[in-house]
Design a protein around this motif. Structure first.
Motif, PDB file in Angstrom:
ATOM      1  N   ALA A  84       0.847  -1.200   0.000  1.00 17.89           N
ATOM      2  CA  ALA A  84       0.000   0.000   0.000  1.00 17.89           C
ATOM      3  C   ALA A  84       0.884   1.252   0.000  1.00 17.89           C
ATOM      4  N   ASN A  85       1.966   1.217   0.778  1.00 10.73           N
ATOM      5  CA  ASN A  85       2.910   2.337   0.803  1.00 10.73           C
ATOM      6  C   ASN A  85       3.528   2.546  -0.574  1.00 10.73           C
ATOM      7  N   TYR A  86       3.877   1.439  -1.223  1.00  7.08           N
ATOM      8  CA  TYR A  86       4.498   1.509  -2.544  1.00  7.08           C
ATOM      9  C   TYR A  86       3.519   2.051  -3.579  1.00  7.08           C
ATOM     10  N   VAL A  87       2.262   1.643  -3.461  1.00  2.00           N
ATOM     11  CA  VAL A  87       1.237   2.137  -4.394  1.00  2.00           C
ATOM     12  C   VAL A  87       1.123   3.653  -4.280  1.00  2.00           C
ATOM     13  N   GLU A  88       1.139   4.164  -3.067  1.00  2.00           N
ATOM     14  CA  GLU A  88       1.013   5.607  -2.857  1.00  2.00           C
ATOM     15  C   GLU A  88       2.230   6.356  -3.387  1.00  2.00           C
ATOM     16  N   ILE A  89       3.420   5.801  -3.192  1.00  2.00           N
ATOM     17  CA  ILE A  89       4.644   6.418  -3.721  1.00  2.00           C
ATOM     18  C   ILE A  89       4.600   6.417  -5.248  1.00  2.00           C
ATOM     19  N   ARG A  90       4.230   5.281  -5.820  1.00  2.00           N
ATOM     20  CA  ARG A  90       4.130   5.153  -7.275  1.00  2.00           C
ATOM     21  C   ARG A  90       3.138   6.162  -7.837  1.00  2.00           C
ATOM     22  N   HIS A  91       2.021   6.334  -7.122  1.00  2.00           N
ATOM     23  CA  HIS A  91       0.982   7.256  -7.582  1.00  2.00           C
ATOM     24  C   HIS A  91       1.465   8.705  -7.543  1.00  2.00           C
ATOM     25  N   ARG A  92       2.221   9.059  -6.503  1.00  2.00           N
ATOM     26  CA  ARG A  92       2.750  10.429  -6.410  1.00  2.00           C
ATOM     27  C   ARG A  92       3.673  10.737  -7.586  1.00  2.00           C
ATOM     28  N   PHE A  93       4.499   9.786  -7.953  1.00  2.00           N
ATOM     29  CA  PHE A  93       5.393   9.981  -9.092  1.00  2.00           C
ATOM     30  C   PHE A  93       4.602  10.049 -10.396  1.00  2.00           C
ATOM     31  N   TYR A 156       1.051  -8.556 -10.537  1.00  2.00           N
ATOM     32  CA  TYR A 156       0.623  -7.503  -9.617  1.00  2.00           C
ATOM     33  C   TYR A 156       0.818  -6.117 -10.237  1.00  2.00           C
ATOM     34  N   LEU A 157       2.001  -5.860 -10.759  1.00  2.00           N
ATOM     35  CA  LEU A 157       2.307  -4.554 -11.348  1.00  2.00           C
ATOM     36  C   LEU A 157       1.510  -4.313 -12.632  1.00  2.00           C
ATOM     37  N   ASP A 158       1.315  -5.367 -13.433  1.00  2.34           N
ATOM     38  CA  ASP A 158       0.496  -5.234 -14.643  1.00  2.34           C
ATOM     39  C   ASP A 158      -0.943  -4.887 -14.280  1.00  2.34           C
ATOM     40  N   SER A 159      -1.431  -5.446 -13.187  1.00  2.41           N
ATOM     41  CA  SER A 159      -2.799  -5.175 -12.739  1.00  2.41           C
ATOM     42  C   SER A 159      -2.949  -3.712 -12.310  1.00  2.41           C
ATOM     43  N   LEU A 160      -1.964  -3.207 -11.590  1.00  2.00           N
ATOM     44  CA  LEU A 160      -1.995  -1.799 -11.179  1.00  2.00           C
ATOM     45  C   LEU A 160      -1.961  -0.878 -12.396  1.00  2.00           C
ATOM     46  N   SER A 193      -4.669  -3.852  -4.614  1.00  2.00           N
ATOM     47  CA  SER A 193      -3.493  -4.332  -3.894  1.00  2.00           C
ATOM     48  C   SER A 193      -3.908  -5.148  -2.674  1.00  2.00           C
ATOM     49  N   SER A 194      -4.887  -4.645  -1.932  1.00  2.00           N
ATOM     50  CA  SER A 194      -5.358  -5.330  -0.738  1.00  2.00           C
ATOM     51  C   SER A 194      -5.974  -6.689  -1.083  1.00  2.00           C
ATOM     52  N   ILE A 195      -6.824  -6.720  -2.104  1.00  2.00           N
ATOM     53  CA  ILE A 195      -7.472  -7.962  -2.532  1.00  2.00           C
ATOM     54  C   ILE A 195      -6.433  -8.963  -3.042  1.00  2.00           C
ATOM     55  N   ILE A 197      -3.186  -9.206  -2.287  1.00  2.00           N
ATOM     56  CA  ILE A 197      -2.354  -9.743  -1.210  1.00  2.00           C
ATOM     57  C   ILE A 197      -3.144 -10.734  -0.357  1.00  2.00           C
ATOM     58  N   LYS A 198      -4.396 -10.400  -0.059  1.00  2.00           N
ATOM     59  CA  LYS A 198      -5.228 -11.303   0.743  1.00  2.00           C
ATOM     60  C   LYS A 198      -5.430 -12.634   0.018  1.00  2.00           C
ATOM     61  N   GLY A 199      -5.492 -12.583  -1.305  1.00  2.00           N
ATOM     62  CA  GLY A 199      -5.664 -13.806  -2.090  1.00  2.00           C
ATOM     63  C   GLY A 199      -4.446 -14.713  -2.050  1.00  2.00           C
ATOM     64  N   LEU A 200      -3.291 -14.151  -1.692  1.00  2.00           N
ATOM     65  CA  LEU A 200      -2.055 -14.937  -1.640  1.00  2.00           C
ATOM     66  C   LEU A 200      -1.786 -15.534  -0.251  1.00  2.00           C
ATOM     67  N   LYS A 201      -2.574 -15.116   0.721  1.00  2.00           N
ATOM     68  CA  LYS A 201      -2.303 -15.546   2.087  1.00  2.00           C
ATOM     69  C   LYS A 201      -2.603 -17.022   2.299  1.00  2.00           C
ATOM     70  N   ASN A 202      -1.868 -17.592   3.227  1.00  2.00           N
ATOM     71  CA  ASN A 202      -2.098 -18.981   3.607  1.00  2.00           C
ATOM     72  C   ASN A 202      -3.469 -19.113   4.234  1.00  2.00           C
ATOM     73  N   GLN A 203      -4.209 -20.102   3.799  1.00  2.00           N
ATOM     74  CA  GLN A 203      -5.551 -20.329   4.339  1.00  2.00           C
ATOM     75  C   GLN A 203      -5.462 -21.183   5.613  1.00  2.00           C
TER      76      GLN A 203
END
Length: 203
Positions: A84-93, A156-160, A193-195, A197-203
């Motif tokens: 999430a931090n990276y998304v915000e930095i990327r967006h600022r640029f 992930y990056l292609d999706s963003l 991003s949130s969805i 990452i949650k999809g990758l978590k161990n169930q």
């Protein structure tokens, strides 16, 4: 040597300001020299042609972008928060340098050199690897299920990037996206991003 680097940096900063305001294709080397009150021979000493100057601009932007990222924090915070931090930095640029249209190519054929394309690909690969390393850290921490970290980072990056493209495509077709559109891009990227990452978590 220090003075030379400082002069080169000043020229790059001046070029960025004019590129943002007028666009890369509509800016000439003469205009940049006039803006900075430097002689054309002096400008061409540091940058033999416009393509080399654009390369210098791209290098600075990417170097600044990577400098703002802090992979070291990946072990201290969750993957979801880190991304999430990276998304915000990327967006600022993205917002700051939108008018350069660096991701969509330039109509100025002199700027579409093999050297520039190669540099873009190198920086893109570096960005993927940086994100892949973060995914690997999360895997090692047992935060997410084992997966191919590099391929996951690519997806992930292609999706963003896809969200950005769609929002601009369906926007108001203005020269610069409105604040509402920019906010929409950021909110959608954070949600994805949130969805993701949650999809990758161990169930």
């Amino acid at each position: 040597m220090v003075e030379t680097d400082k002069k080169r940096e000043t020229i790059i900063e001046g070029a960025i300001k004019r590129f943002i305001h007028y666009g890369i294709s509509k800016t000439t080397m003469n205009e940049i020299a006039e803006d900075l009150s430097v002689s054309k021979p002096s400008l061409y000493y540091y940058f033999p042609d416009k393509s080399s100057l654009v390369l210098g601009v791209i290098e600075k932007i990417f170097n600044d972008y990577f400098a703002h990222l802090d992979p070291g924090k990946a072990t201290e915070i969750s993957l979801e928060q880190c991304m999430a931090n990276y998304v915000e930095i990327r967006h600022r640029f993205f917002q700051k340098y939108y008018m350069l249209h660096l991701s969509s190519g330039s109509p100025d054929s002199s700027l579409n050199s093999d050297e520039l394309k190669k540099h873009f690909m190198t920086m893109h690969a570096k960005n993927i690897q940086l994100h892949a390393d973060l995914f690997q850290v999360a895997i090692d921490k047992n935060e997410i299920a084992p997966t191919d970290a590099y391929k996951t980072a690519e997806l992930y990056l292609d999706s963003l990037a896809g969200i950005t493209s769609l929002c601009i495509l369906h926007g108001n077709k203005e020269l610069f996206p409105s604040k509402k559109e920019m906010k929409n891009i950021l909110e959608r990227q954070l949600s994805l991003s949130s969805i993701f990452i949650k999809g990758l978590k161990n169930q």
